[in-house]
Design a protein around this motif. Structure first.
Motif: not given
Length: 69
Positions: A22-26
């Motif tokens: 999620a931190k990577l935008g997933y």
């Protein structure tokens, strides 16, 4: 199905691993259960990642998604 209904299907290890994604935008797409194992599938743009029930992330999974109509 909404994201929350998929979220409750994740193991604790998958939830912790997903925080990294999620931190990577997933975004979480779905959770597949088969043979007493679960695999979470997430995407970012055209990239897919999977998380096994032990929390291991695979950034190069060999899966193909069906096209949505």
């Amino acid at each position: 199905m909404d994201t929350n209904s998929h979220w409750i299907k994740l193991t604790n290890a998958q939830r912790f691993a997903f925080y990294t994604l999620a931190k990577l935008g997933y975004q979480l797409l779905f959770v597949r259960n088969a043979n007493n194992c679960s695999t979470a599938v997430a995407s970012q743009d055209n990239k897919l990642a999977t998380i096994d029930d032990e929390g291991e992330i695979n950034f190069n999974p060999s899966i193909i998604l069906r096209e949505q109509k």
